[in-house]
Design a protein around this motif. Structure first.
Motif, PDB file in Angstrom:
ATOM      1  N   LYS A   1      -1.966  84.131  21.665  1.00 51.70           N
ATOM      2  CA  LYS A   1      -3.066  83.826  22.599  1.00 51.70           C
ATOM      3  C   LYS A   1      -2.688  82.760  23.623  1.00 51.70           C
ATOM      4  O   LYS A   1      -3.082  82.841  24.773  1.00 51.70           O
ATOM      5  CB  LYS A   1      -4.238  83.349  21.740  1.00 51.70           C
TER       6      LYS A   1
ATOM      7  N   ASP B   1       6.313  79.565  19.555  1.00 49.43           N
ATOM      8  CA  ASP B   1       5.990  80.341  20.757  1.00 49.43           C
ATOM      9  C   ASP B   1       6.606  79.699  21.994  1.00 49.43           C
ATOM     10  O   ASP B   1       7.043  78.563  21.971  1.00 49.43           O
ATOM     11  CB  ASP B   1       4.464  80.494  20.913  1.00 49.43           C
TER      12      ASP B   1
ATOM     13  N   ILE C   1       1.342  71.765  24.083  1.00 56.16           N
ATOM     14  CA  ILE C   1       0.176  70.935  23.769  1.00 56.16           C
ATOM     15  C   ILE C   1       0.433  69.512  24.258  1.00 56.16           C
ATOM     16  O   ILE C   1       1.473  68.925  23.933  1.00 56.16           O
ATOM     17  CB  ILE C   1      -0.079  70.958  22.244  1.00 56.16           C
TER      18      ILE C   1
ATOM     19  N   ILE D   1      -8.361  72.367  23.581  1.00 61.19           N
ATOM     20  CA  ILE D   1      -7.815  71.685  24.751  1.00 61.19           C
ATOM     21  C   ILE D   1      -8.467  72.329  25.973  1.00 61.19           C
ATOM     22  O   ILE D   1      -8.489  73.549  26.094  1.00 61.19           O
ATOM     23  CB  ILE D   1      -6.283  71.828  24.805  1.00 61.19           C
TER      24      ILE D   1
ATOM     25  N   GLY E   1     -12.258  81.275  22.126  1.00 62.11           N
ATOM     26  CA  GLY E   1     -12.027  80.766  20.774  1.00 62.11           C
ATOM     27  C   GLY E   1     -13.119  79.786  20.406  1.00 62.11           C
ATOM     28  O   GLY E   1     -13.870  79.325  21.268  1.00 62.11           O
TER      29      GLY E   1
ATOM     30  N   SER F   1       5.419  75.699  21.467  1.00 63.25           N
ATOM     31  CA  SER F   1       5.015  74.976  20.253  1.00 63.25           C
ATOM     32  C   SER F   1       5.584  75.628  19.011  1.00 63.25           C
ATOM     33  O   SER F   1       5.819  76.838  18.990  1.00 63.25           O
ATOM     34  CB  SER F   1       3.485  74.998  20.108  1.00 63.25           C
TER      35      SER F   1
HETATM   36  P1  ATP Z   1     -10.396  80.031  16.897  1.00 64.40           P
HETATM   37  O1  ATP Z   1     -11.446  79.332  16.101  1.00 64.40           O
HETATM   38  O2  ATP Z   1     -10.785  81.377  17.359  1.00 64.40           O
HETATM   39  O3  ATP Z   1      -9.064  79.985  16.228  1.00 64.40           O
HETATM   40  P2  ATP Z   1      -9.097  78.376  18.845  1.00 64.40           P
HETATM   41  O4  ATP Z   1      -7.875  79.223  18.848  1.00 64.40           O
HETATM   42  O5  ATP Z   1      -9.523  77.776  20.135  1.00 64.40           O
HETATM   43  O6  ATP Z   1     -10.324  79.192  18.261  1.00 64.40           O
HETATM   44  P3  ATP Z   1      -7.757  76.634  16.979  1.00 64.40           P
HETATM   45  O7  ATP Z   1      -6.978  77.756  16.442  1.00 64.40           O
HETATM   46  O8  ATP Z   1      -8.337  75.644  16.028  1.00 64.40           O
HETATM   47  O9  ATP Z   1      -8.989  77.180  17.818  1.00 64.40           O
HETATM   48  O10 ATP Z   1      -6.886  75.827  18.032  1.00 64.40           O
HETATM   49  C1  ATP Z   1      -7.440  74.652  18.634  1.00 64.40           C
HETATM   50  C2  ATP Z   1      -6.874  74.455  20.016  1.00 64.40           C
HETATM   51  O11 ATP Z   1      -5.497  74.085  19.920  1.00 64.40           O
HETATM   52  C3  ATP Z   1      -6.895  75.691  20.901  1.00 64.40           C
HETATM   53  O12 ATP Z   1      -8.132  75.832  21.564  1.00 64.40           O
HETATM   54  C4  ATP Z   1      -5.764  75.404  21.875  1.00 64.40           C
HETATM   55  O13 ATP Z   1      -6.237  74.580  22.909  1.00 64.40           O
HETATM   56  C5  ATP Z   1      -4.771  74.608  21.015  1.00 64.40           C
HETATM   57  N1  ATP Z   1      -3.688  75.467  20.463  1.00 64.40           N
HETATM   58  C6  ATP Z   1      -3.631  76.025  19.238  1.00 64.40           C
HETATM   59  N2  ATP Z   1      -2.494  76.705  19.040  1.00 64.40           N
HETATM   60  C7  ATP Z   1      -1.789  76.575  20.177  1.00 64.40           C
HETATM   61  C8  ATP Z   1      -0.498  77.056  20.608  1.00 64.40           C
HETATM   62  N3  ATP Z   1       0.278  77.802  19.827  1.00 64.40           N
HETATM   63  N4  ATP Z   1      -0.103  76.705  21.868  1.00 64.40           N
HETATM   64  C9  ATP Z   1      -0.872  75.942  22.657  1.00 64.40           C
HETATM   65  N5  ATP Z   1      -2.095  75.469  22.319  1.00 64.40           N
HETATM   66  C10 ATP Z   1      -2.549  75.776  21.091  1.00 64.40           C
END
Ligand code: ATP
Ligand code: MG
Length: 184
Positions: A66, A91, A96, A111, A121, A150
Motif C-alpha cells: 500500500k 519495501d 517513514i 502519517i 486505512g 522501510s
Molecule cells: P489499517 O488499519 O487499515 O492497517 P493503516 O495502514 O493506515 O490502516 P497501520 O497499518 O497501523 O494503519 O499503519 C500506520 C501508519 O504507518 C500508516 O497510516 C502509514 O502512514 C505508516 N506506514 C505503515 N507501514 C508503512 C510502510 N511500509 N511504509 C510507509 N509508511 C507506512
C-alpha cells in the motif's frame, strides 16, 4: 478484535507456507508489485498462533504494498538469531519520517501528508500487530529511510525446545542425514 492471551492457540507453526499464502492473496489481487520470498534459514518454524500470525503478515505485507509504488519490489526474508526466527518485510516505498517512528504502533496513528492522504486505512493495523507479537513474547521493529523504503521485522521465539545454535545448524545442514539438535 479478540486480543486476550487466553484466546491464543500456541503451536509450532511453519511461517514459510503462511507467508506464501499471504503473498498469494496479494498476487491474485490487483497488485502490480513484485513480491519475493527469501529464506536464509534451515527452518522457518516458530512458536505461535497461526491465525494471529497470518493477521500480522497480512497487515505488514499489505502496508508494504500500500505504501510503495506500483512496480516496486516487496521482499519477505527469513533469518535467525539464536533464539528467534525473524521475518523482515522490506519495501521500496514512501519511507517513514524519523519523528513518526515512535508513534507508528499507537492506535489510529497515520502519517498525514499530501502524498498519503489518498491512501485509505484506519491506523489500527500496526497497533494490532504489536499486540499480537507481544503476546508471543516477540518483538516488532522498524527501520526506515524517507523516500527510500522501510523494513518491518517480526522477531518470534523459535519452535519449542528446538533452538538450533548456529554452529550446530551448519553441521546439520551439511550432514547427509539431517539431524536436529535439541537443547534443553
Ligand atoms: P489499517 O488499519 O487499515 O492497517 P493503516 O495502514 O493506515 O490502516 P497501520 O497499518 O497501523 O494503519 O499503519 C500506520 C501508519 O504507518 C500508516 O497510516 C502509514 O502512514 C505508516 N506506514 C505503515 N507501514 C508503512 C510502510 N511500509 N511504509 C510507509 N509508511 C507506512
Ligand atoms: Mg495497515
Amino acid at each position: 478484535m479478540e486480543s486476550g492471551r487466553q484466546s491464543y492457540e500456541m503451536a509450532d507453526v511453519d511461517l514459510l507456507p503462511l507467508v506464501q499464502e499471504v503473498v498469494e492473496t496479494f498476487a491474485v489481487g490487483t497488485t502490480k508489485h513484485d513480491l519475493q520470498i527469501e529464506t536464509h534459514v534451515p527452518s522457518t518454524l516458530a512458536r505461535g498462533d497461526s491465525d494471529k500470525l497470518k493477521q500480522v503478515l497480512m497487515n505488514l505485507i499489505g502496508n508494504a504494498v500500500k505504501y510503495s509504488p506500483e512496480g516496486g519490489t516487496v521482499t519477505i526474508g527469513f533469518r535467525a538469531t539464536p533464539k528467534h526466527l525473524v521475518v523482515d518485510i522490506t519495501d521500496q516505498g514512501l519511507g517513514i519520517p524519523k519523528d513518526a517512528l515512535s508513534k507508528l504502533f499507537s492506535k489510529f496513528y497515520r502519517i498525514d501528508n499530501s502524498d498519503r492522504r489518498k491512501i485509505g486505512g484506519t491506523g489500527l493495523g500496526l497497533a494490532i500487530c504489536k499486540e499480537i507479537v507481544k503476546a508471543h513474547d516477540g518483538e516488532i521493529t522498524v527501520q526506515s529511510e524517507l523516500g527510500v523504503g522501510s523494513t518491518f521485522s517480526i522477531h518470534l521465539p523459535r519452535e519449542e525446545k528446538r533452538i538450533l545454535e548456529p554452529a550446530l545448524a551448519e553441521a546439520a545442514a551439511t550432514s547427509e542425514q539431517p539431524r536436529l539438535f535439541i537443547i534443553e
